[in-house]
Design an enzyme around this catalytic site. Sequence first.
Site, short mmCIF file in Angstrom:
data_model
loop_
_atom_site.label_atom_id
_atom_site.label_comp_id
_atom_site.label_asym_id
_atom_site.label_seq_id
_atom_site.Cartn_x
_atom_site.Cartn_y
_atom_site.Cartn_z
N TRP A 63 0.79 -1.20 0.08
CA TRP A 63 0.06 -0.03 -0.28
C TRP A 63 0.96 1.27 0.34
O TRP A 63 0.24 1.93 -0.70
CB TRP A 63 -0.73 -0.59 1.18
CG TRP A 63 -2.50 -1.33 1.21
CD1 TRP A 63 -2.79 -1.58 1.95
CD2 TRP A 63 -3.18 -1.32 0.36
NE1 TRP A 63 -4.04 -3.13 1.20
CE2 TRP A 63 -3.30 -2.22 0.62
CE3 TRP A 63 -2.96 -0.42 -1.27
CZ2 TRP A 63 -4.62 -2.53 -1.10
CZ3 TRP A 63 -3.95 -1.04 -2.07
CH2 TRP A 63 -5.14 -1.91 -1.69
N ASP A 120 -1.37 7.18 6.37
CA ASP A 120 -2.75 5.56 5.70
C ASP A 120 -2.84 4.92 7.02
O ASP A 120 -2.25 3.99 6.94
CB ASP A 120 -2.22 5.10 4.83
CG ASP A 120 -3.60 3.69 4.34
OD1 ASP A 120 -4.47 3.96 4.90
OD2 ASP A 120 -2.60 3.64 3.18
N LYS A 179 -12.49 -2.01 6.83
CA LYS A 179 -11.28 -2.99 7.36
C LYS A 179 -12.23 -2.46 9.27
O LYS A 179 -12.17 -3.48 9.56
CB LYS A 179 -10.48 -2.62 7.40
CG LYS A 179 -9.65 -3.11 6.46
CD LYS A 179 -8.82 -2.52 5.52
CE LYS A 179 -8.79 -3.28 3.91
NZ LYS A 179 -8.00 -1.91 2.91
C1 LIG Z 1 -7.70 -1.51 2.40
C2 LIG Z 1 -6.05 -0.73 2.13
C3 LIG Z 1 -6.52 0.47 0.87
C4 LIG Z 1 -6.80 0.49 -0.05
O1 LIG Z 1 -8.16 0.46 0.28
P1 LIG Z 1 -9.30 0.81 -0.86
O2 LIG Z 1 -10.38 1.40 0.10
O3 LIG Z 1 -9.54 -0.35 -1.41
O4 LIG Z 1 -9.06 1.93 -1.54
C5 LIG Z 1 -5.00 1.10 1.44
N1 LIG Z 1 -4.71 0.80 2.70
C6 LIG Z 1 -4.03 0.18 3.19
C7 LIG Z 1 -3.41 0.08 4.59
C8 LIG Z 1 -5.53 -0.49 2.89
O5 LIG Z 1 -5.51 -1.48 4.06
#
Ligand SMILES: *Cc1c(COP(=O)(O)O)cnc(C)c1O
Length: 356
Positions: free
Chosen positions: A101, A169, A193
């Site tokens: 990511w 993030d 999540k």
């Molecule tokens: C799941 C995830 C993403 C991507 O998320 P989307 O909502 O599918 O764009 C980005 N960064 C992290 C750390 C993630 O776990």
Amino acid sequence: MTKVYNFSAGPAALPKKVLEKAQNQLLNYKQSGMSVMEMSHRSAIFEEILEHAKAQVKELMNIPDTHSILFLQGGASMQFHMLALNYAQGKDVAYVDTGNWSQKAMDEASRYGTVHCIASSKDKNYSYIPEFSTDNLEKYAYLHLTTNNTLEGTAFTTLPKVNIPLILDASSNILSYDIDVSQTALIYAGAQKNIGAAGVTMVIIRNDFISDVKDLPPMLSYETMIKNNSLYNTPPTYGIYIAGLVFDWLQELGGVDAMIKLNTIKSNKLYDFIDHSDFYSCPVHGSDRSLTNIPFKSPNETLDAKFVKEATDKGLLNLKGHRLIGGMRASLYNAFPLEGVEALIDFMIQFEGENQ
Ligand SMILES: *Cc1c(COP(=O)(O)O)cnc(C)c1O
């Protein structure tokens, strides 16, 4: 239907109580005669839902008045881009590369600015969190970190103190990680999540962290979204409502501290079991281990596939590791129950016995 445990990395298990409440209110929200899905996003009744969700998460995360809470669309992946569009254009920006990511975030930033990877754990398949110096960061417009690496199973234990805007993030450990929001310029997290249903991305942004780029498309301008309280266009109304219910549930359970305690118990149980096993292994060691995403392997790929199949038959779902990493992965977000970890360990013992 037999009992199932959903180990999915996202969209992930939601608290049963939240789903029941949503079911209860599905057709007729608070005597309105309508479903939340059918309400005008400009109505007083929806405004209450939005403000309630914001107030709850503000309290849960101790978000100071200096910061705004936004509910946007496009997922965390859109934030990779929006962030760079707003703050990286023609600038030098710093990223710590801790996995898949982070790499995607860097790719998007390099469309607009010059990306400097100030530390990376790529040399060892991202199995640890690299150290880096916080000196001499002034030349960068911001520093970006991925607080929890969903695929690789690592997480930052502490956040650096820096004198440039800190961007996080936190998609896969928001609300199960202690973040001092006052030290950050912008935090983003996809909801699927630890917050709620897919389709909402929560952004917590310092109000004075304003882009100097002229004529940004309004849908990609944080300033526009702050000024319009996430209501520049129709926001993901139902997802915001579900997020509010999850925040209520978290408050009832004692908030983020209670979640960290519970997640520590859950993940320690699994890590301890793996560490005492000659059959299973985890690529990540020591304090860099994630509380929320735990990758592990059996002795070989054939057995991994067999493990996933037999686990699925037993109602232990979505244990297949990410296609880039292989093996298995148990995601133990806030809503995932301790009994599910115990059921997984019981199955692991049985599987090991049958496949020695
Ligand atoms: C799941 C995830 C993403 C991507 O998320 P989307 O909502 O599918 O764009 C980005 N960064 C992290 C750390 C993630 O776990």
